[in-house]
Design an enzyme around this catalytic site. Structure first.
Site, PDB file in Angstrom:
ATOM      1  N   GLU A  79      46.067  50.491  32.535  1.00  0.00           N
ATOM      2  CA  GLU A  79      45.155  49.451  32.162  1.00  0.00           C
ATOM      3  C   GLU A  79      45.024  48.978  31.064  1.00  0.00           C
ATOM      4  O   GLU A  79      44.986  47.816  30.669  1.00  0.00           O
ATOM      5  CB  GLU A  79      43.480  49.666  32.625  1.00  0.00           C
ATOM      6  CG  GLU A  79      43.527  50.183  34.595  1.00  0.00           C
ATOM      7  CD  GLU A  79      43.462  48.831  35.043  1.00  0.00           C
ATOM      8  OE1 GLU A  79      43.454  48.001  34.417  1.00  0.00           O
ATOM      9  OE2 GLU A  79      43.193  48.904  36.340  1.00  0.00           O
ATOM     10  N   GLU A 371      44.628  37.402  42.544  1.00  0.00           N
ATOM     11  CA  GLU A 371      45.969  37.257  43.242  1.00  0.00           C
ATOM     12  C   GLU A 371      46.485  36.183  44.273  1.00  0.00           C
ATOM     13  O   GLU A 371      47.664  35.678  44.211  1.00  0.00           O
ATOM     14  CB  GLU A 371      46.443  38.588  44.066  1.00  0.00           C
ATOM     15  CG  GLU A 371      46.767  40.093  42.893  1.00  0.00           C
ATOM     16  CD  GLU A 371      45.254  40.269  42.394  1.00  0.00           C
ATOM     17  OE1 GLU A 371      45.734  41.089  41.392  1.00  0.00           O
ATOM     18  OE2 GLU A 371      44.306  40.025  42.914  1.00  0.00           O
TER      19      GLU A 371
END
Length: 737
Positions: A79, A371
């Site tokens: 991350e 997405e």
């Protein structure tokens, strides 16, 4: 919320969440951590896409002055890499522009790549090396920028690099930015967390000349790929010290997604064939074992049998990635599947039981993920089909309707009730908003040749030059790249004149070369004792198109050729002639209509059609010669007709040849005694192997036609005779080899 990490829009407060990302159990949280302005770092490249130079420059100057990563906080290395390191690198290259130029009118004030030094010493690394790729990041977005973000990125990269100190070279999931890997740290991580460093670490190596980053990221990918199953499938969770799988059920969603994305994008970005070879085999395996009529489920890496038959929100990146490789048919099909779920709920839940057509009982939330918007934007850019803009307008309207609050945009806790939770993730501004904007205004892409990272950060497509393998040469790059940028950094901000800088750089480069030689010899000695990864990978499928065509995958494989087509204008030719040729979009359309695939739709026909490449090239040369010949002036239209006729006749001839050779398929006996149904066979769940191999409900799915069983109760069928076995006697349902 600034300068804290993320916004809490309902309470209009903040959260310092960098140590919480990926930390589901909230373990080992820091006591004195006060944030690094995560959202600001993550969203600065979005300001560039929006064309907001004023706020972009303001963010960059703040980061130059205030960022310090010497902090006692345990972070998820994956991350931190995709959000923070990628954000810094993207902002750096956009601000500086192509070739390190400071922009028009600033030729005498060009910044060095490190620190505050100025001068006219050795040329800065250029994104426009003579490789035929053209400009990459465009002109300087911030003409007075002096490169101050790169030392910050290098410092962070050094801290993240400590996570790679394992027996296998695969990184720990967690690393403390000040102290390194904590004693007793867990060895478990996932596929995406191992395989999603290469874009950021590779670019950092190219910018600094320090090959350690790119070498570590490449080594991690090789090491993980070396423990894949016989079917080229990966699991989900693994042990980075032992090099073994912990969870053997893998897919393209959570825990695996960006590994596939980074293989293909690393090939586009660096031009390294090894990444493409890995991607080719991985893509064939995905389409054979995960694909389910436009949906995708998970499967066991040893058997290929379905394990979790669910759609997840993170899978929605897949159509966008398929668009990059030219597989538009499969991309459209899956995009439509995900669109149907969005239409059902107004947003997309984390998991959806697509066979039962209902929500997952626990994962009902929508955390503002990007997405589906990303794939929509990619498909529009490739096709210019306005229906995708219509989809984008719907996404924008729904997100505004269901998540907009006075303090920002809140995540949805339950998509069925639209109950909200008090969190706006940094990726909402970094990705979701960026892709929706690009869908309607992609002027930022004009004159730029970019790859978007998995966090939506624009990174430069570097010149495609065959680099020597890092592990053989020790160099991350060649020619115009700085030899050892870290050594060149003058932290005190001292200014050298041109002659002084030349002398200093010369001395440093010579010392750096000696240092690298010693270090690389030590590395080779250490690697000789390891069994993970090995050398460069050689693909099993030299042509994934031929590997997939004719197997009922909704067009999967068409467009995926021996070389990727990063120029979307040429995608239209790939399906017809099996190669990427530099023809314009209008001719691509005419070629596609002139040479349909024909009714054979077989591997043999695909191979023969792809073999037309050389003949087409000769025909194009004849056209060019005719156009230059004054005596034949005015004949291009006639030659275009000849090309269309030629393609049509070849396709017809090949199809007839295939039909003439067709033999009657052998019919195998079935457990129920009746004739086989059309492939693939899909029945109701009976028993399924769970992720660790114990008996549970499984599914008779996708048996090869020659070994198909009608009786859905035949869990654990014998691959040769299809005789039934009892599930309790076997851990998995077997498919035919």
């Amino acid at each position: 919320a600034f300068p804290h990490d993320e916004l809490k829009p309902l309470s209009r407060t903040w959260t310092d969440s960098l140590g919480e990302l990926g930390n589901l159990d909230m373990k080992h949280l820091p006591e004195d951590y006060e944030g690094v302005a995560l959202t600001l770092i993550d969203a600065t490249s979005t300001l560039a896409v929006l064309g907001n130079r004023t706020e972009f420059a303001r963010n960059v100057r703040w980061m130059e002055r205030n960022l310090d990563f010497d902090i006692d906080v345990r972070v998820n290395a994956f991350e931190c890499n995709i959000r923070v390191l990628a954000g810094l690198l993207s902002s750096h290259v956009i601000a500086l522009g192509d070739g390190g130029r400071a922009g028009e009118g600033a030729a005498t004030k060009r910044p060095s790549w490190f620190g505050k030094g100025k001068g006219s010493g050795p040329s800065a690394p250029s994104f426009d090396v003579d490789g035929g790729m053209g400009h990459s990041v465009g002109s300087a977005f911030m003409p007075d920028y002096e490169g101050g973000l790169l030392p910050k990125a290098l410092d962070l990269g050094e801290r993240l690099l400590k996570a790679f100190d394992t027996k296998t070279g695969m990184p720990y999931a967690w690393v403390n930015l000040r102290h390194g890997v904590r004693p007793g740290e867990t060895n478990e991580t996932n596929v995406a967390a191992v395989g999603s460093f290469i874009l950021e670490f590779g670019l950092l190596s190219r910018l600094t000349g320090d090959s350690r980053f790119e070498r570590a990221a490449r080594g991690a990918i090789r090491s993980m790929w070396s423990i894949r199953g016989d079917r080229d499938l990966l699991g989900n969770t693994l042990d980075v010290q032992r090099g073994t799988w912990v969870v053997r059920s893998g897919g393209i969603g959570a825990g695996c997604d960006s590994f596939f994305e980074y293989l293909i994008k690393a090939y586009v970005m660096f031009g390294d064939d090894e990444y493409y070879r890995m991607f080719s085999d991985a893509y064939v395996a995905v389409m054979r074992y995960y694909h389910d009529d436009g949906w995708y489920h998970e499967a066991h890496l040893n058997t290929g049998v379905a394990t979790h038959v669910q759609a997840t929100s993170l899978q929605a990146f897949w159509p966008g990635m398929q668009t990059l490789i030219g597989d538009l048919e499969a991309a459209r099909a899956t995009h439509a599947r995900f669109g149907s779920v969005w239409d059902k709920y107004g947003v997309f839940p984390e998991r959806f039981m697509y066979r039962e057509q209902h929500l997952h009982p626990t994962e009902k939330h929508y955390p503002l993920r990007p997405e589906h918007a990303e794939s929509t934007a990619m498909l529009y850019m490739a096709t210019r089909d306005d229906s995708f803009r219509t989809v984008g307008a719907r996404l924008h309207a729904d997100i505004t309707r269901h998540t907009r609050v006075p303090g920002g945009h809140a995540s949805v806790r339950d998509v069925s009730t639209k109950a909200l939770e008090d969190h706006q993730h940094s990726f909402f501004l970094a990705e979701t908003c960026k892709y929706l904007y690009l869908l309607f205004d992609d002027s930022f892409m004009d004159g730029r040749n970019l790859v978007f990272s998995t966090e939506g950060h624009p990174l430069p497509v570097l010149a495609w030059q065959n680099q020597e393998d890092n592990e053989d040469s020790g160099d991350a790059s060649k020619s115009s790249w700085a030899s050892d940028g870290k050594s060149r950094y003058n932290g005190g901000g001292e200014v050298f004149d041109a002659e002084e800088e030349d002398v200093i750089v010369g001395i440093i480069e010579a010392a750096a070369a000696r240092s690298r030689s010693v270090r690389d010899e030590e590395d080779r000695t250490k690697r000789a004792r390891k069994t993970y990864g090995g050398g460069g990978y050689r693909a099993s499928w030299s042509d994934p198109t031929a590997a997939l065509v004719g197997e009922g995958f909704n067009g999967a494989g068409w467009g995926l050729t021996k070389r990727v087509c990063p120029n979307l204008d040429v995608i239209g030719t790939a399906r017809t002639i099996g190669a990427c040729t530099p023809v314009d979009a209008s001719r691509a359309s005419s070629l596609s209509s002139a040479a349909p695939l024909g009714k054979g739709d077989s591997v043999e026909m695909a191979n023969r059609l792809s073999g037309l490449q050389s003949r087409l090239e000769r025909l194009k040369e004849a056209m060019a010669a005719a156009m230059e010949d004054k005596a034949n002036k005015g004949t291009p239209d006639r030659l275009q007709e000849m090309m269309a006729t030629f393609l049509q006749s070849e396709a017809t001839r090949v199809d007839e040849a295939v039909e003439g050779k067709r033999v009657k398929k052998k019919v195998y006996p079935t457990a129920g005694g009746s004739a086989p149904k059309s492939s693939p066979v899909r029945g109701p769940p009976v028993r399924r192997a769970n992720v660790k191999g114990e008996d549970s409900d499984c599914h008779v799915l996708d048996l090869k036609e020659s070994h198909r069983c009608v009786d859905d109760g035949d869990c654990g069928v014998d691959a040769q005779t299809c005789s039934p076995r009892k599930c309790s006697e076997h851990k998995f349902c077997f498919t035919a080899p």
